[in-house]
Design an enzyme around this catalytic site. Structure first.
Site, short mmCIF file in Angstrom:
data_model
loop_
_atom_site.label_atom_id
_atom_site.label_comp_id
_atom_site.label_asym_id
_atom_site.label_seq_id
_atom_site.Cartn_x
_atom_site.Cartn_y
_atom_site.Cartn_z
CG HIS A 7 -0.42 0.04 2.55
ND1 HIS A 7 -0.25 -1.08 3.32
CD2 HIS A 7 0.02 1.07 3.33
CE1 HIS A 7 0.25 -0.76 4.50
NE2 HIS A 7 0.44 0.55 4.54
CD GLU A 43 -4.23 0.69 9.47
OE1 GLU A 43 -3.22 1.23 9.94
OE2 GLU A 43 -4.23 -0.45 8.97
CD GLN A 54 -2.12 2.36 5.91
OE1 GLN A 54 -1.00 2.82 5.82
NE2 GLN A 54 -2.39 1.29 6.64
CG HIS A 78 3.81 4.40 5.60
ND1 HIS A 78 2.87 4.96 6.44
CD2 HIS A 78 3.34 3.16 5.31
CE1 HIS A 78 1.90 4.07 6.67
NE2 HIS A 78 2.16 2.97 5.98
CD GLU A 128 2.96 -0.66 7.35
OE1 GLU A 128 2.45 0.24 6.66
OE2 GLU A 128 2.30 -1.34 8.17
CO CO Z 1 0.82 1.38 6.38
#
Ligand code: CO
Length: 132
Positions: A7, A43, A54, A78, A128
């Site tokens: 994502h 989220e 996301q 991210h 991530e």
């Molecule tokens: Co994430």
């Protein structure tokens, strides 16, 4: 080592308004919504092909997302890469001198194991790593 982009995460000031925008303007569908209380974040995962967009909203003023929004404003937060073996990936990165935010895998959203790589040893990008 990296399978795919799982994502792309955006920090947003108003989560409901952002969900409305991405569903109505871009035609994406909400696949999942989750409050991760200990991270101070809510989220929303929007399906995009076999990856997700996301959206990250802060649950209060003293959270990492709120501080990010204060410092940088809305936008890219991210990128998450999917890996097959998260502990082995972390060992490999550590051996190459990459600074981690999470030294060990921890439980993230949707019950997946995750770990974050510090942006300062990654040319400014917060990454991530996710093992499904
Ligand atoms: Co994430």
């Amino acid at each position: 080592m990296l399978n795919k982009i799982e994502h792309v995460a955006l920090a947003v000031a108003d989560l409901d308004a952002a969900v409305t925008h991405y569903t109505q303007v871009w035609g994406l569908e909400v696949a999942h919504r989750e409050l991760v209380a200990d991270q101070g974040v809510e989220e929303v995962m929007l399906r995009l092909g076999d990856s997700y967009l996301q959206l990250l909203g802060a649950t209060g003023p003293d959270t990492t997302v709120a501080k990010f929004l204060e410092r940088r404003g809305e936008g890219l937060h991210h990128i998450a890469y999917e890996v097959d073996d998260l502990p082995a990936t972390l060992d490999s990165l550590s051996a190459r001198g990459v600074e981690m935010i999470d030294e060990e895998p921890r439980l993230g959203g949707r019950g997946h194991m995750v770990a974050f790589v510090h942006p300062k040893s990654n040319h400014g990008l917060l990454v991530e790593l996710i093992q499904r």
